[in-house]
Motif scaffolding. Structure first.
Motif, PDB file in Angstrom:
ATOM      1  N   ILE A  17      45.362  39.915  45.184  1.00 11.13           N
ATOM      2  CA  ILE A  17      44.370  40.104  44.130  1.00 11.13           C
ATOM      3  C   ILE A  17      43.551  38.827  44.033  1.00 11.13           C
ATOM      4  O   ILE A  17      44.102  37.728  43.961  1.00 11.13           O
ATOM      5  N   ASN A  19      40.113  37.064  41.939  1.00 12.17           N
ATOM      6  CA  ASN A  19      39.205  37.149  40.807  1.00 12.17           C
ATOM      7  C   ASN A  19      37.880  36.490  41.151  1.00 12.17           C
ATOM      8  O   ASN A  19      37.851  35.373  41.671  1.00 12.17           O
ATOM      9  N   THR A  82      37.609  46.275  38.342  1.00  7.93           N
ATOM     10  CA  THR A  82      38.968  45.921  38.744  1.00  7.93           C
ATOM     11  C   THR A  82      39.592  46.738  39.865  1.00  7.93           C
ATOM     12  O   THR A  82      40.510  46.254  40.516  1.00  7.93           O
ATOM     13  N   LYS A  83      39.174  47.946  40.087  1.00  6.13           N
ATOM     14  CA  LYS A  83      39.863  48.801  41.066  1.00  6.13           C
ATOM     15  C   LYS A  83      39.020  48.940  42.336  1.00  6.13           C
ATOM     16  O   LYS A  83      38.542  50.014  42.691  1.00  6.13           O
ATOM     17  N   GLN A  95      42.385  43.123  46.707  1.00  4.78           N
ATOM     18  CA  GLN A  95      41.875  43.897  45.581  1.00  4.78           C
ATOM     19  C   GLN A  95      41.057  42.887  44.793  1.00  4.78           C
ATOM     20  O   GLN A  95      41.566  41.838  44.382  1.00  4.78           O
ATOM     21  N   THR A  96      39.784  43.194  44.594  1.00  2.00           N
ATOM     22  CA  THR A  96      38.898  42.237  43.952  1.00  2.00           C
ATOM     23  C   THR A  96      38.630  42.636  42.510  1.00  2.00           C
ATOM     24  O   THR A  96      38.351  43.799  42.216  1.00  2.00           O
ATOM     25  N   ILE A  97      38.734  41.662  41.644  1.00  2.00           N
ATOM     26  CA  ILE A  97      38.411  41.836  40.231  1.00  2.00           C
ATOM     27  C   ILE A  97      37.199  40.966  39.964  1.00  2.00           C
ATOM     28  O   ILE A  97      37.222  39.759  40.239  1.00  2.00           O
TER      29      ILE A  97
END
Length: 152
Positions: A17, A19, A82-83, A95-97
């Motif tokens: 993940i 951010n 978020t998804k 997974q990029t937020i």
């Protein structure tokens, strides 16, 4: 510290993940600044990865200055996205937020070519080029439809 390099040294190219924070920046003519990214040769909003100890707003201000030469004030939160999943040209997966804000230029000078940008250009909102990923497309749709404070 370069957080992405640090974490990638530990996990390799595996899914993690990450951010990010950026802004949809308007000029006085309500045109929107886009960055043609060097890593993908495609258009998107300026912004980038959070470093340890930074807030989302601090990240947006820092990344925009690094990528564009502009100093911006950060306004309302357009949304938190978020998804979304991405695979980078080097094979890294995440997974990029993304925290996307509305921004206004308050100083600096547009620096068109740098380590991360091939080109910087303001576009009329009705004549925007294709954006490089779904996160940016969704943020722009929310922005132009006045959907503020969205979470997806």
């Amino acid at each position: 510290m370069d957080y992405i390099k640090w974490i990638r040294n530990k996990v390799g190219k595996d899914m993690i993940i990450l951010n990010f924070s950026g802004a949809i920046i308007e000029n006085e003519a309500q045109e929107i600044l886009l960055q043609r990214r060097r890593d993908r040769n495609a258009w998107g909003f300026p912004g980038g990865a959070m470093e340890l100890g930074e807030s989302a707003v601090e990240t947006a201000v820092r990344e925009i200055k690094e990528e564009t030469g502009l100093i911006v004030s950060i306004g309302e939160l357009v949304g938190v996205y978020t998804k979304y999943f991405d695979e980078y040209p080097n094979g890294d997966k995440a997974q990029t937020i993304a925290f996307m804000y509305h921004g206004k230029v308050i100083g600096g000078h547009l620096a068109a070519c740098n380590e991360e940008s091939l080109e910087l250009k303001f576009f009329h909102p009705e004549f925007m080029p294709e954006l490089f990923n779904q996160q940016h497309k969704d943020a722009f749709d929310d922005f132009k439809n006045n959907n503020i404070g969205v979470t997806r």
